[in-house]
Design a protein around this motif. Structure first.
Motif, PDB file in Angstrom:
ATOM      1  N   ILE A  11       0.961  -1.207  -0.169  1.00  0.00           N
ATOM      2  CA  ILE A  11       0.064   0.201   0.188  1.00  0.00           C
ATOM      3  C   ILE A  11       0.951   1.282  -0.196  1.00  0.00           C
ATOM      4  O   ILE A  11       1.786   1.445   0.777  1.00  0.00           O
ATOM      5  CB  ILE A  11      -1.051  -0.140   1.386  1.00  0.00           C
ATOM      6  CG1 ILE A  11      -1.521  -1.490   1.510  1.00  0.00           C
ATOM      7  CG2 ILE A  11      -2.060   1.083   1.035  1.00  0.00           C
ATOM      8  CD1 ILE A  11      -2.406  -2.026   0.508  1.00  0.00           C
ATOM      9  N   PHE A  33       0.402  -1.526  -5.062  1.00  0.00           N
ATOM     10  CA  PHE A  33       1.121  -2.009  -6.152  1.00  0.00           C
ATOM     11  C   PHE A  33       1.890  -3.291  -5.393  1.00  0.00           C
ATOM     12  O   PHE A  33       1.566  -3.636  -4.633  1.00  0.00           O
ATOM     13  CB  PHE A  33       2.658  -1.025  -6.548  1.00  0.00           C
ATOM     14  CG  PHE A  33       3.402  -0.599  -5.075  1.00  0.00           C
ATOM     15  CD1 PHE A  33       4.462  -1.462  -4.954  1.00  0.00           C
ATOM     16  CD2 PHE A  33       2.866   0.386  -4.393  1.00  0.00           C
ATOM     17  CE1 PHE A  33       5.314  -1.107  -3.614  1.00  0.00           C
ATOM     18  CE2 PHE A  33       3.668   0.572  -3.150  1.00  0.00           C
ATOM     19  CZ  PHE A  33       4.883   0.071  -2.987  1.00  0.00           C
ATOM     20  N   GLU A  60      11.666   2.070   3.781  1.00  0.00           N
ATOM     21  CA  GLU A  60      10.383   2.305   4.176  1.00  0.00           C
ATOM     22  C   GLU A  60       9.752   1.132   5.219  1.00  0.00           C
ATOM     23  O   GLU A  60       9.634   0.145   4.878  1.00  0.00           O
ATOM     24  CB  GLU A  60       9.577   2.497   3.053  1.00  0.00           C
ATOM     25  CG  GLU A  60       9.655   3.475   1.980  1.00  0.00           C
ATOM     26  CD  GLU A  60       8.604   3.745   1.018  1.00  0.00           C
ATOM     27  OE1 GLU A  60       7.332   2.770   1.049  1.00  0.00           O
ATOM     28  OE2 GLU A  60       8.750   4.435   0.179  1.00  0.00           O
ATOM     29  N   GLU A  62       7.552  -0.738   7.393  1.00  0.00           N
ATOM     30  CA  GLU A  62       6.152  -0.991   7.370  1.00  0.00           C
ATOM     31  C   GLU A  62       5.737  -2.633   8.182  1.00  0.00           C
ATOM     32  O   GLU A  62       6.445  -3.277   8.465  1.00  0.00           O
ATOM     33  CB  GLU A  62       5.674  -1.340   5.922  1.00  0.00           C
ATOM     34  CG  GLU A  62       6.372  -0.148   5.011  1.00  0.00           C
ATOM     35  CD  GLU A  62       5.712  -0.137   3.603  1.00  0.00           C
ATOM     36  OE1 GLU A  62       4.670  -0.735   3.307  1.00  0.00           O
ATOM     37  OE2 GLU A  62       6.160   0.741   2.950  1.00  0.00           O
ATOM     38  N   ASP A  89      10.008  -1.853   2.650  1.00  0.00           N
ATOM     39  CA  ASP A  89       9.867  -1.666   1.276  1.00  0.00           C
ATOM     40  C   ASP A  89      10.808  -0.731   0.607  1.00  0.00           C
ATOM     41  O   ASP A  89      10.753   0.560   0.634  1.00  0.00           O
ATOM     42  CB  ASP A  89       8.245  -1.025   1.069  1.00  0.00           C
ATOM     43  CG  ASP A  89       7.884  -0.390  -0.227  1.00  0.00           C
ATOM     44  OD1 ASP A  89       8.473  -1.058  -1.253  1.00  0.00           O
ATOM     45  OD2 ASP A  89       7.063   0.345  -0.270  1.00  0.00           O
ATOM     46  N   LYS A 110      10.623  -0.465  -7.344  1.00  0.00           N
ATOM     47  CA  LYS A 110       9.875  -1.219  -6.168  1.00  0.00           C
ATOM     48  C   LYS A 110      10.111  -2.579  -5.962  1.00  0.00           C
ATOM     49  O   LYS A 110      10.136  -3.196  -5.181  1.00  0.00           O
ATOM     50  CB  LYS A 110       8.555  -0.840  -6.153  1.00  0.00           C
ATOM     51  CG  LYS A 110       8.096   0.541  -5.630  1.00  0.00           C
ATOM     52  CD  LYS A 110       8.313   0.877  -4.253  1.00  0.00           C
ATOM     53  CE  LYS A 110       7.667   2.151  -3.748  1.00  0.00           C
ATOM     54  NZ  LYS A 110       7.683   2.411  -2.289  1.00  0.00           N
TER      55      LYS A 110
HETATM   56 ZN    ZN Z   1       6.028   1.548   1.007  1.00  0.00          ZN
END
Ligand code: ZN
Length: 210
Positions: A11, A33, A60, A62, A89, A110
């Protein structure tokens, strides 16, 4: 460790302060994604090889949740999620900026190899209990990100219903639920550690390829 994991959903922009720090609008529906399963790598204290020479790699931090059964409309989060972990992420931020400008898909930014380091999974205590604790990311022993699932723009139920409706959701799927503010670049040799409350759940050392 990852054999049973099927789809990896992520997300984007699910914490207001993070959307704002990157100059992005706060979305009015969950923004999803995916990553290939090859992006997964254990945060087991060892090194993680990442692509060098492609601009900034942002961390990131998460919360990651695991789905334990086939989704049916009306099912509650606490029936569907059996475990949770902490994960990174990782994002090739400069590559992502170029892709955004061109209107291209995000996969290169990503979904690269090892772009999803994660800790081991723990039993899921329920969505409400989850909010009682804070997660942190430490870079070289300094806290750089701190988050609480209670601050998510779209809560777990909303994310799960949305994902199931549009993409399908079943046993072995995992979801990265978005990152709080404080994202930044990781350099070769950086030690990244994820904590749930005061408890360390996993760490890795970043190695950038030549
Ligand atoms: Zn993220």
């Amino acid at each position: 460790m990852f054999q049973s994991i099927r789809n990896i959903y992520c997300i984007g922009r699910n914490y207001r302060a993070h959307a704002e720090e990157l100059g992005n609008a706060v979305p009015d529906a969950p923004m999803l994604f995916g990553k290939p399963t090859h992006s997964l790598v254990a945060m087991d204290g060892g090194e993680v090889m990442l692509p060098g020479g492609r601009g900034d790699i942002h961390y990131e931090a998460e919360v990651v949740v695991r789905i334990s059964r086939a989704y049916e409309p009306g099912m509650k989060v606490d029936e569907l999620i059996d475990a949770y972990a902490l994960g990174l992420d990782l994002t090739l931020r400069d590559v992502q900026s170029e892709l955004k400008k061109k209107g291209h898909p995000w996969l290169a930014a990503k979904g690269f190899l090892h772009s999803a380091p994660i800790t081991g999974f723990r039993p899921f205590p329920g969505a409400a209990a989850l909010q009682a604790e804070t997660f942190t990311l430490l870079k070289n022993e300094v806290v750089v990100q701190r988050g609480n699932t209670g601050s998510m723009i779209f809560d777990l139920q909303t994310i799960i219903d949305f994902t199931a409706r549009h993409f399908g959701l079943g046993e072995g799927d995992i979801l990265f639920t978005g990152t709080p503010e404080g994202v930044g670049a990781a350099s070769d040799g950086d030690r990244l550690e994820l904590k749930w409350g005061n408890e360390s759940w996993g760490a890795c050392t970043v190695r950038l390829s030549d």
